[in-house]
Design a protein around this motif. Structure first.
Motif, PDB file in Angstrom:
ATOM      1  N   TYR A   1      47.749  -9.076 -11.967  1.00  0.00           N
ATOM      2  CA  TYR A   1      48.396  -8.833 -10.663  1.00  0.00           C
ATOM      3  C   TYR A   1      47.523  -7.889  -9.851  1.00  0.00           C
ATOM      4  N   ILE A   2      47.676  -7.955  -8.543  1.00  0.00           N
ATOM      5  CA  ILE A   2      46.913  -7.049  -7.681  1.00  0.00           C
ATOM      6  C   ILE A   2      47.812  -6.122  -6.875  1.00  0.00           C
ATOM      7  N   GLY A   3      49.149  -6.298  -6.941  1.00  0.00           N
ATOM      8  CA  GLY A   3      49.998  -5.352  -6.230  1.00  0.00           C
ATOM      9  C   GLY A   3      51.413  -5.837  -5.999  1.00  0.00           C
ATOM     10  N   ILE A   4      52.262  -4.873  -5.570  1.00  0.00           N
ATOM     11  CA  ILE A   4      53.657  -5.128  -5.202  1.00  0.00           C
ATOM     12  C   ILE A   4      53.893  -4.465  -3.861  1.00  0.00           C
ATOM     13  N   GLU A   5      54.611  -5.157  -2.971  1.00  0.00           N
ATOM     14  CA  GLU A   5      54.798  -4.638  -1.616  1.00  0.00           C
ATOM     15  C   GLU A   5      56.216  -4.934  -1.136  1.00  0.00           C
ATOM     16  N   ASP A   6      56.847  -3.942  -0.518  1.00  0.00           N
ATOM     17  CA  ASP A   6      58.132  -4.138   0.149  1.00  0.00           C
ATOM     18  C   ASP A   6      57.861  -4.535   1.591  1.00  0.00           C
ATOM     19  N   ILE A   7      58.225  -5.757   1.960  1.00  0.00           N
ATOM     20  CA  ILE A   7      57.908  -6.248   3.295  1.00  0.00           C
ATOM     21  C   ILE A   7      58.931  -7.295   3.719  1.00  0.00           C
ATOM     22  N   MET A   8      59.365  -7.221   4.970  1.00  0.00           N
ATOM     23  CA  MET A   8      60.279  -8.201   5.574  1.00  0.00           C
ATOM     24  C   MET A   8      61.542  -8.394   4.734  1.00  0.00           C
ATOM     25  N   GLY A   9      62.065  -7.286   4.190  1.00  0.00           N
ATOM     26  CA  GLY A   9      63.334  -7.321   3.471  1.00  0.00           C
ATOM     27  C   GLY A   9      63.248  -7.791   2.043  1.00  0.00           C
ATOM     28  N   SER A  10      62.041  -8.002   1.510  1.00  0.00           N
ATOM     29  CA  SER A  10      61.862  -8.449   0.136  1.00  0.00           C
ATOM     30  C   SER A  10      60.771  -7.643  -0.536  1.00  0.00           C
ATOM     31  N   THR A  11      60.828  -7.595  -1.869  1.00  0.00           N
ATOM     32  CA  THR A  11      59.746  -7.007  -2.650  1.00  0.00           C
ATOM     33  C   THR A  11      58.871  -8.146  -3.142  1.00  0.00           C
ATOM     34  N   VAL A  12      57.615  -8.181  -2.703  1.00  0.00           N
ATOM     35  CA  VAL A  12      56.708  -9.301  -2.967  1.00  0.00           C
ATOM     36  C   VAL A  12      55.707  -8.894  -4.042  1.00  0.00           C
ATOM     37  N   LEU A  13      55.536  -9.768  -5.019  1.00  0.00           N
ATOM     38  CA  LEU A  13      54.580  -9.563  -6.105  1.00  0.00           C
ATOM     39  C   LEU A  13      53.369 -10.468  -5.866  1.00  0.00           C
ATOM     40  N   TYR A  14      52.159  -9.881  -5.899  1.00  0.00           N
ATOM     41  CA  TYR A  14      50.928 -10.636  -5.687  1.00  0.00           C
ATOM     42  C   TYR A  14      50.180 -10.765  -7.014  1.00  0.00           C
ATOM     43  N   ASN A  15      49.823 -12.017  -7.377  1.00  0.00           N
ATOM     44  CA  ASN A  15      48.998 -12.164  -8.580  1.00  0.00           C
ATOM     45  C   ASN A  15      47.519 -12.141  -8.199  1.00  0.00           C
ATOM     46  N   SER A  16      46.647 -12.222  -9.194  1.00  0.00           N
ATOM     47  CA  SER A  16      45.212 -12.040  -8.958  1.00  0.00           C
ATOM     48  C   SER A  16      44.595 -13.169  -8.138  1.00  0.00           C
ATOM     49  N   LYS A  17      45.284 -14.318  -8.045  1.00  0.00           N
ATOM     50  CA  LYS A  17      44.764 -15.421  -7.243  1.00  0.00           C
ATOM     51  C   LYS A  17      45.154 -15.315  -5.770  1.00  0.00           C
ATOM     52  N   GLY A  18      46.011 -14.342  -5.458  1.00  0.00           N
ATOM     53  CA  GLY A  18      46.470 -14.183  -4.084  1.00  0.00           C
ATOM     54  C   GLY A  18      47.790 -14.887  -3.812  1.00  0.00           C
ATOM     55  N   GLU A  19      48.391 -15.475  -4.830  1.00  0.00           N
ATOM     56  CA  GLU A  19      49.704 -16.118  -4.654  1.00  0.00           C
ATOM     57  C   GLU A  19      50.780 -15.042  -4.688  1.00  0.00           C
ATOM     58  N   TYR A  20      51.772 -15.187  -3.829  1.00  0.00           N
ATOM     59  CA  TYR A  20      52.814 -14.165  -3.747  1.00  0.00           C
ATOM     60  C   TYR A  20      54.170 -14.756  -4.141  1.00  0.00           C
ATOM     61  N   SER A  21      54.999 -13.880  -4.728  1.00  0.00           N
ATOM     62  CA  SER A  21      56.276 -14.313  -5.307  1.00  0.00           C
ATOM     63  C   SER A  21      57.373 -13.310  -4.988  1.00  0.00           C
TER      64      SER A  21
END
Length: 706
Positions: A11-31
């Motif tokens: 993973y490359i990070g977690i971010e709180d944005i637009m009312g959701s907590t988004v998880l980013y994996n190393s490929k740049g896909e967000y969940s």
């Protein structure tokens, strides 16, 4: 990325944005990760519920559309039961102390939505695409909630803990630690744990059934019972934890249909029975897509099984159970580390497209999703504890109407079983728990089944002996209790004493007794009020009174009763100084002849007097209706009437049961907390017409105004 650092850049990070907590994996896909609760109750055998959940998930796939992956993870983990009981009463403490530490299986379910990155080139931020992702996340949450699925988004701390627990594969409650990680062709070792990743499909073999349903049928005593295709996962022997990872990928429909069409053409170009069959299958799929609006999806399912005992035994059991649904696991799952990595939250696209994804339709893919929930305690203020199939306490609402989910507005129930089957033992437990949760309890006991419980809670135990008979004064009431319902009760009591439980009374006799009772209380409560004031108060009380089955009196009925009351007030000259049976008897013996003479009706006053003498001064049953039972009985929370000694007495038994009925009705009408009437050996009670009608009245459903 070297094998030594395989988890460093997952993973490359977690971010709180637009009312959701988004998880980013190393490929740049967000969940975005949701915690949900499956809706099909385990062991419910409800076929329609399995289809309904499958339909919901099919719609979810359609809602997300191309370029998304839906990853669902069901985690079955052995836990130790714990319940805080230090502030509970003694018996409740003993109950929970017995179960604390017992092992059970807990199920947690997570739904992960991942946006696919472009297959070629570097990842570039697309503001429009990112906004569309969040709009779909919001729609998905609303859609799931609207279909009765409990759903909530995980925040940053929860996502971190979820990931850490996955990497250490420690889903037990409490603290967890990371440990050495070793991988072989057949399993993975994390410290003292042994894991094995089992792939449910191998694209190189035909190891899935030709047709699939969202459930499987099991034979139990000759009957077909529906259960989840993987319903056995909650009871795999030797397994400490099982994670069922399900990933559905939604590709470009135009590209996939074109690929299928080319494949069909290749099969059609070479005449051959196998090629003809393949062509027909592809034609059927393409026709189904066009006619029914279905989507082509890729499916990947794998199990991660953890055991500190015998991992081979657990995996063999899983394989044998899957074989019952014609699912044969992949025998070439030597990519253990790859399977473990692609099952990490938000890493669904790490699966190998060549041999770990299976092309199918969205409704067929939804059938492989796990649909059951393990029954837990209900969300209810009334918690009655029973043990579930795992042998641990489960709180349920036995009334069916106090919990968050309303099942009924009628909370009556009965316990049926042969002698010695445990009915009284069960009801002792029910009554104790009801009492501890602020419930007024009245019990009709035969056989001293509840004497111990009554003594434990400090209740009132009332039994009949010749030295100390059951006594009461049903005539002693307050002016607030003087209503049509109370007067009807006293009328029935007088008729019961006079005619017996099997006797009949004429309409004229019934009306005369009712008039005497009304005049009796009009005389006692007369005071200094004028006739108009008394009638005004009486009319008000009638409007606040309900009759059997909670039906309100009509204005016509009220005015008729008010006119009768006017006659009673104006006709009363006798002064009643004390309320009891003796004063009522004396009042009745003076008033009845007057009424008979005035109305010119027949009434056998000699017969009435002869029977009633037994309950009057000097009679055999003088104390029965003249001595106050207990002035605090109305406020007593736990009352047991032991009627074993009088259950065969044709005179006393009906009277005592009628008094019990009246006491419960007064509590039911005037007290605001929960009330319960428990009748032991109810078959003896319903042998009496009076008691049977009363039970029927209590069990009648509440009528709701349209």
């Amino acid at each position: 990325m070297s094998k030594k650092n395989v988890f460093d850049r997952l993973y490359i990070g977690i971010e709180d944005i637009m009312g959701s907590t988004v998880l980013y994996n190393s490929k740049g896909e967000y969940s975005v990760i949701f915690e949900i609760e499956n809706v099909v109750e385990q062991y419910s055998a409800d076929i329609n519920a399995y289809y309904a959940f499958s339909d919901v998930m099919t719609s979810v796939i359609r809602l997300l559309g191309e370029g998304y992956a839906l990853q669902k993870q069901d985690i079955f983990c052995k836990q130790k039961y714990e319940h805080e009981y230090s502030n509970m009463p003694f018996l409740s403490q003993a109950y929970f102390r017995f179960f604390n530490g017992r092992e059970y299986t807990e199920l947690k379910t997570y739904l992960i939505v991942t946006q696919e990155k472009p297959k070629k080139g570097f990842f570039n931020y697309d503001k429009k695409k990112f906004k569309d992702f969040h709009l779909k996340i919001a729609k998905l949450k609303d859609f799931l909630s609207g279909n009765g699925i409990k759903v909530r988004k995980l925040n940053e701390e929860e996502i971190k803990e979820y990931i850490y627990r996955y990497i250490s594969f420690s889903f037990e409650k409490g603290k967890f630690t990371f440990n050495n990680f070793s991988v072989s062709d057949n399993d993975i070792k994390i410290g003292g744990k042994h894991l094995r990743c089992i792939s449910l499909m191998d694209v190189g073999e035909s190891n899935l059934p030709n047709t699939i349903k969202p459930y499987r049928e099991e034979k139990i005593k000759g009957n077909d019972i529906a259960s989840d295709i993987l319903g056995f996962l909650s009871a795999v022997p030797g397994a400490d934890c099982i994670l069922y990872n399900q990933a559905i990928f939604i590709p470009s429909q135009r590209v996939e249909k074109a690929r299928l069409s080319r494949k069909r053409n290749r099969h059609a170009s070479v005449p051959d029975p196998a090629n003809d069959a393949a062509k027909e299958d592809i034609d059927a799929v393409l026709d189904d897509i066009e006619r029914n609006g279905k989507l082509l999806v890729y499916l990947h399912c794998n199990l991660i099984v953890s055991s500190s005992k015998d991992l081979d035994n657990s995996c063999n059991y899983i394989e044998s159970q899957l074989d019952k649904s014609s699912i044969r696991i992949s025998k070439s799952a030597y990519n253990q580390l790859e399977l473990f990595q692609c099952a990490a939250p938000g890493c669904a696209y790490y699966t190998n497209e060549e041999y770990d994804r299976f092309l199918t339709l969205n409704d067929a893919a939804a059938c492989f999703l796990y649909k059951e929930k393990i029954s837990g305690s209900e969300d209810t203020p009334l918690k009655m504890y029973y043990t579930n199939r795992a042998g641990i306490p489960k709180a349920i609402d036995i009334t069916g109407k106090e919990g968050k989910v309303k099942l009924t507005d009628n909370s009556n129930f009965f316990s049926l079983g042969p002698s010695g089957s445990g009915k009284s033992f069960h009801m002792n437990s029910v009554c104790r728990q009801l009492y501890e949760q602020n419930t007024d309890i009245i019990m009709v006991d035969t056989g001293n089944s509840y004497e111990g419980l009554c003594s434990y809670v400090g209740g009132k135990y009332i039994s009949y002996t010749e030295e100390k008979p059951i006594t009461m004064n049903p005539f002693k009431i307050t002016q607030e209790e003087d209503n049509i319902e109370k007067r009807e009760f006293l009328k029935n009591l007088i008729i019961l004493i006079w005619k017996g439980s099997d006797g009949t009374v004429s309409k004229a006799e019934s009306k005369i007794i009712r008039m005497v009772i009304s005049q009796y209380y009009a005389s006692y409560f007369g005071g200094n009020k004028s006739v108009s004031e008394k009638l005004r108060d009486y009319r008000k009380s009638l409007r606040e009174t309900v009759t059997d089955y909670d039906e309100e009196l009509s204005e016509e009925e009220i005015e008729k009763l008010v006119e009768e009351e006017r006659e009673n007030i104006t006709a009363t000259h006798e002064v009643v100084e004390e309320l009891n049976f003796n004063s009522f008897y004396e009042f009745a013996m003076k008033r009845i002849p007057c009424i008979v003479k005035e109305k010119k009706v027949k009434f056998d006053i000699e017969d009435f007097s002869f029977v009633m003498d037994d309950f009057y001064k000097g009679g055999v049953f003088e104390r029965t209706l003249n001595d106050d039972m207990d002035k605090s009985l109305f406020d007593e929370k736990f009352i047991v009437f032991e009627i074993d000694a009088i259950k065969e007495n044709p005179i006393l038994f009906p009277i005592v049961t009628l008094i019990i009925m009246d006491l419960f009705i007064q509590k039911m009408r005037l007290k605001k907390n929960r009330k319960a009437l428990i009748i032991e050996e109810a078959w003896k009670a319903i042998a009496s017409d009076l008691m049977a009608d009363y039970i029927k009245y209590l069990c009648a459903p509440v009528k709701v105004a349209s």
